[in-house]
Design an enzyme around this catalytic site. Structure first.
Site, mmCIF file in Angstrom:
data_model
loop_
_atom_site.group_PDB
_atom_site.id
_atom_site.type_symbol
_atom_site.label_atom_id
_atom_site.label_comp_id
_atom_site.label_asym_id
_atom_site.label_seq_id
_atom_site.Cartn_x
_atom_site.Cartn_y
_atom_site.Cartn_z
ATOM 1 N N GLU A 54 36.487 64.475 21.699
ATOM 2 C CA GLU A 54 36.167 65.143 22.963
ATOM 3 C C GLU A 54 34.928 64.530 23.605
ATOM 4 O O GLU A 54 34.892 64.239 24.804
ATOM 5 C CB GLU A 54 35.910 66.646 22.724
ATOM 6 N N SER A 223 42.725 53.905 -19.617
ATOM 7 C CA SER A 223 42.138 54.791 -20.637
ATOM 8 C C SER A 223 41.201 54.068 -21.599
ATOM 9 O O SER A 223 40.101 54.524 -21.871
ATOM 10 C CB SER A 223 43.246 55.455 -21.466
#
Ligand code: AOF
Ligand code: ZN
Length: 361
Positions: A54, A223
């Protein structure tokens, strides 16, 4: 009038998408100001921390906007964030009517923005092209309420469901148009993730190779911290932010850190990284969207853990065969067809010789 409204809102939507890849974790927002049937100002949220759509539209206004109509794809904000409230700017500029695409799910806004405008005597209509306005910001809508990334699982396969030949050769499954589309997705989403298997097999770079594109943050699910120091990922970790998700710290993780990699220590699930925990950690880092690019074991784990929100599957109408040739989703798989995960809102888009099938989980 209805058609006119939609036309202006679609213009605002097109502007909104110019912010793709630059505004995360904010939404893409576009704005059009119309007076006497003529567009007198346009703007969009260009980058994170910058002016909202805006305020950019007001800054570019060519005429006084007293009494003008303002079209904005997302409800104007009413809070102080990195920037001042847009509702103040709308009121100060004496806008007559505001047309809103969809309400902002941000709890700080959530209907309050529209109410403030109404209380100031401005006519407000919400829900103009609502579905389209929501769809462009599905990542934001998820992230603002869950604080974990919106995850898209992407893969390319042949018509017989293979992602490579039995020899491992995979260059290329799909044609140029489909491959370019993948790079556009990499540009749009802030992060990309693969499993350690993919790193060991393909030594990928996971960058965005389009003009003016921005590289996503790279996340490796690894991992036991097996990512090789001489891999292209680690060798470029000082330039492109790289996170390796592990289940424990050791000399290997320390060595990776010395090369510029960020280690994310995660909770353990079946001796592997707990993906739900990893998603929470990525969300806390401000990562709102993630492209999951394989491999097949990680794809199944992620689906099983329920952390995948969208599937983006490129299908090449050709057949490679091979009982040992890999398919996109591996792991143990579900036992019964009734357990198969169904997709919703499925679309099929031709991409030259290939097809893109997409849907939400
Ligand atoms: C709007 N117009 O163009 C955008 C809005 O930190 P900030 O100041 O950038 O505020 C971010 C929040 O503002 C974001 O979470 C969302 O609720 C809203 N974004 N609102 O009126 C815009 N980008
Ligand atoms: Zn705002």
């Amino acid at each position: 009038m209805q058609e006119q409204k939609q036309e202006y809102m679609r213009r605002a939507l097109a502007l909104a998408q110019r912010g793709a890849g630059h505004v995360n974790p904010n939404p893409m927002v576009g704005c059009v100001i119309v007076k006497d049937g003529k567009i007198i100002g346009e703007g969009w949220h260009e980058h994170i921390g910058g002016l909202h759509a805006e305020r950019n539209a007001f800054a570019h206004c060519t005429e006084d906007c007293t009494g003008a109509d303002l079209y904005v794809t997302l409800e104007p904000c009413c809070h102080w964030g990195r920037t001042p409230p847009c509702t103040d700017a709308v009121i100060e500029h004496k806008i007559g009517r505001v047309f809103v695409g969809c309400l902002d799910p941000n709890p700080l806004v959530a209907g309050k923005g529209a109410q403030i405008l109404r209380d100031a005597g401005i006519e407000v209509e919400t829900g103009v092209c609502e579905d389209e306005c929501r769809r462009v910001n599905e990542v934001f809508f998820h992230y603002i309420t869950h604080k974990t990334p919106f995850v898209t699982l992407k893969y390319a396969m042949t018509l017989d469901g293979k992602i490579a030949a039995h020899t491992g050769d995979s260059r290329w499954v799909t044609g140029e148009t489909a491959r370019r589309h993948v790079h556009e997705t990499r540009n749009r989403l802030p992060a990309i993730m693969v499993g350690i298997g993919t790193v060991l097999e393909d030594d990928p770079l996971l960058t965005c190779r389009i003009d003016g594109g921005r590289d996503p943050i790279r996340v490796i699910c690894d991992s036991r911290a097996r990512t090789p120091i001489d891999s292209r990922i680690v060798q470029t970790a000082n330039k492109i932010p790289t996170y390796i998700a592990v289940v424990g710290q050791n000399e290997r993780t320390a060595e990776l850190e010395r090369h510029g990699v960020h280690i994310l220590e995660c909770k353990t699930k079946n001796e592997r990284v707990d993906l739900a925990d990893l998603m929470r950690q990525l969300g806390a880092l401000g990562i709102d969207g993630l492209l999951l690019e394989g491999g097949s074991a990680l794809a199944f784990s992620a689906l099983e853990a329920g952390v995948v929100h969208r599937v983006q599957a490129y299908i090449a109408p050709k057949i490679i065969g091979g009982a040992g040739a890999k398919s996109p989703v591996g792991g143990l798989g579900f036992d019964k067809m009734v357990q198969a995960l169904p997709l919703k809102d499925v679309t099929c888009t031709p991409m030259d010789e290939d097809f893109l099938i997409e849907g939400r989980l």
